[in-house]
Design a protein around this motif. Sequence first.
Motif, mmCIF file in Angstrom:
data_model
loop_
_atom_site.group_PDB
_atom_site.id
_atom_site.type_symbol
_atom_site.label_atom_id
_atom_site.label_comp_id
_atom_site.label_asym_id
_atom_site.label_seq_id
_atom_site.Cartn_x
_atom_site.Cartn_y
_atom_site.Cartn_z
ATOM 1 N N GLU A 113 11.752 10.917 8.471
ATOM 2 C CA GLU A 113 10.420 10.813 7.880
ATOM 3 C C GLU A 113 9.363 10.491 8.931
ATOM 4 O OE1 GLU A 113 13.327 10.359 4.633
ATOM 5 O OE2 GLU A 113 13.122 9.428 6.598
ATOM 6 N N HIS A 114 8.148 10.829 8.599
ATOM 7 C CA HIS A 114 7.009 10.716 9.505
ATOM 8 C C HIS A 114 6.828 9.315 10.097
ATOM 9 C CE1 HIS A 114 2.853 10.513 10.732
ATOM 10 N NE2 HIS A 114 2.447 9.948 9.638
ATOM 11 N N TRP A 115 7.083 8.283 9.331
ATOM 12 C CA TRP A 115 6.766 6.916 9.749
ATOM 13 C C TRP A 115 7.978 6.142 10.257
ATOM 14 C CZ3 TRP A 115 6.999 9.033 4.969
ATOM 15 C CH2 TRP A 115 8.005 8.577 4.138
ATOM 16 N N GLY A 142 0.796 -1.221 0.000
ATOM 17 C CA GLY A 142 0.000 0.000 0.000
ATOM 18 C C GLY A 142 0.827 1.269 0.000
ATOM 19 N N PHE A 143 2.048 1.197 0.581
ATOM 20 C CA PHE A 143 2.889 2.381 0.709
ATOM 21 C C PHE A 143 4.329 2.013 0.341
ATOM 22 C CE2 PHE A 143 -0.717 2.565 3.493
ATOM 23 C CZ PHE A 143 -1.185 3.872 3.385
ATOM 24 N N PRO A 144 4.548 1.581 -0.899
ATOM 25 C CA PRO A 144 5.854 1.021 -1.262
ATOM 26 C C PRO A 144 7.010 2.006 -1.151
ATOM 27 C CG PRO A 144 4.467 1.332 -3.210
ATOM 28 C CD PRO A 144 3.592 1.531 -2.023
ATOM 29 N N SER A 145 6.803 3.253 -1.566
ATOM 30 C CA SER A 145 7.935 4.185 -1.503
ATOM 31 C C SER A 145 8.308 4.484 -0.061
ATOM 32 C CB SER A 145 7.607 5.479 -2.260
ATOM 33 O OG SER A 145 6.470 6.123 -1.721
ATOM 34 N N ALA A 146 7.315 4.606 0.823
ATOM 35 C CA ALA A 146 7.601 4.840 2.242
ATOM 36 C C ALA A 146 8.368 3.656 2.831
ATOM 37 C CB ALA A 146 6.303 5.069 3.009
ATOM 38 N N TRP A 147 7.942 2.445 2.505
ATOM 39 C CA TRP A 147 8.625 1.245 3.005
ATOM 40 C C TRP A 147 10.066 1.193 2.507
ATOM 41 C CZ3 TRP A 147 8.431 -2.581 6.414
ATOM 42 C CH2 TRP A 147 9.222 -3.717 6.199
ATOM 43 N N ASN A 148 10.269 1.464 1.217
ATOM 44 C CA ASN A 148 11.607 1.362 0.645
ATOM 45 C C ASN A 148 12.548 2.405 1.234
ATOM 46 O OD1 ASN A 148 10.837 -0.782 -0.983
ATOM 47 N ND2 ASN A 148 10.244 0.533 -2.699
ATOM 48 N N SER A 192 4.488 7.578 -3.210
ATOM 49 C CA SER A 192 3.449 6.829 -3.915
ATOM 50 C C SER A 192 2.061 7.078 -3.344
ATOM 51 C CB SER A 192 3.762 5.335 -3.874
ATOM 52 O OG SER A 192 3.849 4.874 -2.528
ATOM 53 N N ASN A 193 1.982 7.472 -2.066
ATOM 54 C CA ASN A 193 0.673 7.673 -1.442
ATOM 55 C C ASN A 193 0.265 9.142 -1.418
ATOM 56 O OD1 ASN A 193 2.920 7.755 0.425
ATOM 57 N ND2 ASN A 193 1.450 8.106 2.057
ATOM 58 N N MET A 194 0.970 9.996 -2.151
ATOM 59 C CA MET A 194 0.645 11.415 -2.209
ATOM 60 C C MET A 194 0.163 11.786 -3.606
ATOM 61 S SD MET A 194 0.991 12.493 0.790
ATOM 62 C CE MET A 194 1.605 11.711 2.289
ATOM 63 N N LYS A 195 -0.762 12.729 -3.665
ATOM 64 C CA LYS A 195 -1.406 13.074 -4.928
ATOM 65 C C LYS A 195 -0.508 13.900 -5.837
ATOM 66 C CE LYS A 195 -5.900 14.650 -6.648
ATOM 67 N NZ LYS A 195 -7.268 15.096 -6.252
ATOM 68 N N PHE A 196 0.255 14.834 -5.235
ATOM 69 C CA PHE A 196 1.061 15.744 -6.033
ATOM 70 C C PHE A 196 2.527 15.694 -5.604
ATOM 71 C CE2 PHE A 196 -3.166 17.875 -5.770
ATOM 72 C CZ PHE A 196 -3.525 17.710 -7.093
ATOM 73 N N ALA A 197 3.388 16.178 -6.494
ATOM 74 C CA ALA A 197 4.800 16.333 -6.152
ATOM 75 C C ALA A 197 4.939 17.380 -5.049
ATOM 76 C CB ALA A 197 5.584 16.740 -7.390
ATOM 77 N N MET A 198 5.978 17.252 -4.233
ATOM 78 C CA MET A 198 6.172 18.123 -3.088
ATOM 79 C C MET A 198 7.324 19.092 -3.349
ATOM 80 S SD MET A 198 5.553 15.297 -0.049
ATOM 81 C CE MET A 198 6.813 14.187 -0.669
ATOM 82 N N LYS A 199 7.109 20.363 -2.983
ATOM 83 C CA LYS A 199 8.062 21.416 -3.330
ATOM 84 C C LYS A 199 8.537 22.212 -2.122
ATOM 85 C CE LYS A 199 5.792 21.968 -7.839
ATOM 86 N NZ LYS A 199 5.115 22.936 -8.764
ATOM 87 N N GLY A 200 8.394 21.632 -0.910
ATOM 88 C CA GLY A 200 8.902 22.328 0.260
ATOM 89 C C GLY A 200 7.945 22.366 1.432
#
Length: 573
Positions: free
Chosen positions: A293-295, A48-54, A521-529
Motif C-alpha cells: 500500500e501507498h503509505w 483521520g485515516f482509520p482503515s489505512a492505519w488498521n 475510509s478516506n476515499m469517496k468511491f469504491a475501487m474497482k481496479g
Amino acid sequence: MRIYWDVPIEMDDGLVLRADLFLPVEEGRYPVILSMGAYGKGLAMQEGFPSAWNIMIEKFPEVAAGSTNKYQNWEVVDPEKWVPDGYACLRIDSRGSGRSPGYFDSQSAREIRDLYDCIEWAAVQDWSSGKVGMNGISYFAQNQWYVAKHQPPSLAAICVWEGFADLYRECCYTAGILNEMVANTVEMQMNTVQYGRGVNGPRSAVTGQLVCGDVTLSEEELARNRFPIRKLIAEHPFADEWYAERSADFAKTIVPLLTAGNWGGQPLHTRGNVEGFVRAASSQKWLEMHGYEHWVSFYTDYGIDLQKRFFGHFLKGEPTGWLKQPRVQLQIRHPGDTFVQRMEQEWPLARTNWTKFYLHADGGLVVDEPDSGAPKRLAFEALGKGLHFTTPPLAAPMEITGPSAAKFRISSSTENADLFLVLRVFDPAGKEVLFRGALDPKTPVAQGWLRASRRKLVPELSEVYRPYHAHDEDELLTPDVPVDLDIEIWPTSIVVPAGHRLALSILGRDFEHDEAPSGLSNMKFAMKGCGPFTHNDPADRPVDVFGGTTTLHFDDGARPYVLLPVIPAAAGA
C-alpha cells in the motif's frame, strides 16, 4: 521528548504558521526533519485515516512496535522513532490548513515560498544544527520537488517518498484526461481540516486542541478562504504556467535526494519518482521502488532503515555506508505479493531487452512478428469491452521491469478518443492475476493513457520507451481518418511465471476487474481496479465525443505493438 505545540513561524507577509516541534530531552543542536502539509498536524492517523492505519498494523505490526503511537500523523515520520536518534522533527500546517490561518491554495507559489522560509527559519534556531532535511509521503513528498527548484541554502537532503512531480501529467490530467481523484481528495482530506473549522472540526486526542484552529467560520466563509479546485482544473485543461508553478524543475534540482516510488502507484505515485531520479540535476541521487500500500513501506523497519542511512550521512555525517549504496534499489515483484530485492546502478536497466510485442488481428500478442497479410481493422465501442490481445502461455518465466510504450494507428467515428491501455497477467486456468496497488488492493500490472487530440510529442524529452507529450493544445481528429499515437505506459515490475499469459487490453474507459470492489475510509468511491483515479467527468468526457467507435488499424508500415522492458534472466537462473 521535549514537545512544543503550535510554535509560531512568521512568513514574509506577516502571517504566522503553526508547527509542532519534537526534540531530544538533552539540550543541543540537532539536524531537522521537516514536513509541511495540509492534512492537519493535530489529527492522528488512527482517527483521520482509520482503515489505512488498521491495514498497516495488521500486515506490519512492527510499525506500532517501539512507539506509543500517540504522535502518528498521516504520511509523516513518527517522532518517537526519530528523536531518540538525535533528530528534531518539525511538522508545519501549511497556510490555511489545520491551525495555520490564511488562504488555502495547495502547492501554489505562495505555499512553496512559505516552505522555503520555514526551511531557513528552522536552520537558524538555537536547537538546530543548521542542516534541514525533508521527509514524507505524497503531499509531503511532492512539495519537496517544488521547493528544491528554488534551492534553499539550508536544505541538505530530501527523501521524496511516493510523490508526483508533474501536477498536470501525473495528477490533474492523466495523459490529457481529467483525473477525478484530485478534486475528491482535496474535498475529503484537505477541506475537512481547513483552518477555521474550529468546533466543527476534530479535536486532538493528545493536546485537546481544536485541529482546525480556534476560530469557527461558516461554510460560506471557509469556501471563500480556499482555492476552488474543480473550477481551476477546468480552467486549465492544458499543461500551462499554472501547472509549471506547481511542478518540479529538474534542471534546478541539485540537492542530494532519495526518491522512492510504488509499482502499484499508477497513476500518481510512480512516474514522478522515476522521472525525478532520471532527470534531476543532482549528482547525488538514489532511486528505490517497492510495492504494498501507498503509505506502508515508509513506516516499516525496511523504510525507516533506508531513510536513516540516507539522512544519517547527509544531515549528521555519520558513517552509515550510504555512499556505497547502489544508485537503484528495486523490490522485484512476483505474483502473490512477493518481492525480491535487487540492486542496480541505473534506470532504465542497461541490460534491458526492449522487445516489441505485436498485436495481431486474431487477438494474439506476438514477439517481434508483425501481423502479415492485407491491412485489417478492428473496431470497438469506446465505452464497451474494448480489444484484448494475449501471448501464448510462456515457456519460461519472463521479467518485465521498467517503462513501456505502445505505438498505434487509430481512427474514431468522432473528433476525439481516449485510449486506456492495461497490461495484464492471466494464470494457466485463465484467471486474471491482480496485484496489490498503492491504494486499490486489486490492480493490473501496469496502465497507460492518452487523449488522441493531445498526441503531440516533445521530441527532446521523448524516448522510444517513454514518449513525452506536450499537452499544450488539442489537435482534433477528422472522423474516420487515422492518426498515429505514441502512448506511455507507466513503469512497472513483474516476473510472469511459466505457463502464464501476458495480455494487453485497449479500452476507451477506465479498467474494471470482475471481482468485488474495495474501499478506504478516506476515499469517496469504491475501487474497482484503478483505485480512486477515475476518468468519468462528463464535462471532460462528453458521451457524444468519447462514446463513439474507435478503430485500430493494422496497416503496412504501421503495425501496432507494445514495447516492453524484458530483463534477461541472470546466468544460471
